[in-house]
Each structure stands twice: as C-alpha cells, then as structure tokens.
Design an enzyme around this catalytic site. Sequence first.
Site, short mmCIF file in Angstrom:
data_model
loop_
_atom_site.label_atom_id
_atom_site.label_comp_id
_atom_site.label_asym_id
_atom_site.label_seq_id
_atom_site.Cartn_x
_atom_site.Cartn_y
_atom_site.Cartn_z
N ASP A 33 35.63 51.14 37.22
CA ASP A 33 36.94 50.68 37.69
C ASP A 33 38.00 51.73 37.34
O ASP A 33 37.97 52.33 36.27
CB ASP A 33 37.29 49.33 37.03
CG ASP A 33 38.46 48.64 37.73
OD1 ASP A 33 38.22 47.63 38.40
OD2 ASP A 33 39.61 49.13 37.61
N ILE A 34 38.94 51.96 38.25
CA ILE A 34 39.95 52.99 38.06
C ILE A 34 40.96 52.61 36.97
O ILE A 34 41.60 53.48 36.38
CB ILE A 34 40.68 53.27 39.41
CG1 ILE A 34 41.30 54.65 39.41
CG2 ILE A 34 41.72 52.19 39.72
CD1 ILE A 34 41.74 55.12 40.78
N ASN A 91 36.52 37.73 41.76
CA ASN A 91 37.69 37.01 42.25
C ASN A 91 37.54 36.81 43.75
O ASN A 91 37.17 37.74 44.47
CB ASN A 91 38.96 37.82 41.96
CG ASN A 91 39.24 37.92 40.47
OD1 ASN A 91 39.16 36.94 39.75
ND2 ASN A 91 39.55 39.12 40.00
N GLN A 98 42.40 38.01 44.13
CA GLN A 98 41.55 39.07 44.68
C GLN A 98 42.45 40.11 45.35
O GLN A 98 43.22 39.78 46.25
CB GLN A 98 40.56 38.50 45.70
CG GLN A 98 39.64 39.58 46.27
CD GLN A 98 38.63 39.03 47.29
OE1 GLN A 98 38.62 37.85 47.60
NE2 GLN A 98 37.80 39.91 47.81
N HIS A 104 33.35 42.35 45.19
CA HIS A 104 33.03 43.18 44.03
C HIS A 104 32.82 42.30 42.82
O HIS A 104 33.57 41.34 42.60
CB HIS A 104 34.11 44.23 43.76
CG HIS A 104 35.51 43.71 43.79
ND1 HIS A 104 36.15 43.37 44.97
CD2 HIS A 104 36.39 43.45 42.79
CE1 HIS A 104 37.37 42.95 44.68
NE2 HIS A 104 37.54 42.97 43.37
N LEU A 105 31.79 42.63 42.04
CA LEU A 105 31.56 41.98 40.76
C LEU A 105 32.09 42.91 39.68
O LEU A 105 31.74 44.10 39.66
CB LEU A 105 30.06 41.74 40.53
CG LEU A 105 29.30 40.97 41.61
CD1 LEU A 105 27.85 40.77 41.17
CD2 LEU A 105 29.95 39.63 41.91
#
Length: 120
Positions: A33-34, A91, A98, A104-105
């Site tokens: 994740d960024i 989400n 979301q 995405h998980l």
Amino acid sequence: MSYDDKNIFARILRGEIPCKKVFEDAHTLAFEDINPQAPVHVLVIPKGKYVSMTDFAEKASDAEIAALNRAVLKVVEAKGLMSSGYRVLTNAGANAHQEVPHLHLHVFGGRALGSMLVKR
Ligand code: 5GP
C-alpha cells in the site's frame, strides 16, 4: 456500479503506474500500500475487473476466488506474519469508505492491531 477502467488499480495492472510487488500469479497481484497503516500493509487484488467483494462473489470463477485466498497466504508467508498474526479487511461501498473501485483485500500486520472497529 459498473467497472471503471480508469481506476488506479486498473492502471497498476496495466503497468501504467508502478507498484512494489509482493506476489503475483495468473489471477492475482499483491503489492505494498502506498500509504501504509501498519508495518505490513499489502493490497491483494484480482486481475479481473471486479468493483468490490459483492461483484467478485457474484461473478468470479472458482479459480479466481481460490487464487485470491491463496494469494493472502503467500503474502502472510512472504511477510513472516504466520506466527505473529495479521488482519485481512476489505471495504465495500460508501459506508465502508471504499476509495478505489477495484476489489482489494488489505493485509495488515507487524504490530498489535487493536480492536477491529473504532468504538463509537
Ligand atoms: P480503500 O479505502 O479503497 O479500502 O483503500 C484504498 C487503498 O489504496 C488505500 O489504503 C490507499 O493508500 C491505497 N492506494 C491508493 N492509491 C494507491 C496507489 O497508487 N498505489 C498503491 N500502492 N496504493 C494506493
């Protein structure tokens, strides 16, 4: 909601935007994740065009569904989370905030993660 090909994860899948890959197979991609919310924060996504878990559970093949779950295991192994524990979260829709309309998980780990939801 119909799938928007311009969403950021579609662009990552097309190679238009870079990502730090953790795992990939025929059906899934996992990447950092960024904006990590924990020492380990990896996103696991299907390569297919699914907006959310609802869309995925309705339309994905058994092979895609199995692959997404197995990809979580690969991330857990790669990040050394097996014994310390981890959290998987997705989400879906407005109430869950979301942001990116491609399933995405989130896989979180690397510290004690606290209670599951903020208590109100
Ligand atoms: P959501 O709120 O939709 O469940 O989570 C979206 C996640 O995507 C957030 O944790 C956010 O930091 C991450 N994210 C958004 N844009 C990018 C990006 O360009 N690259 C990566 N690797 N993660 C992103």
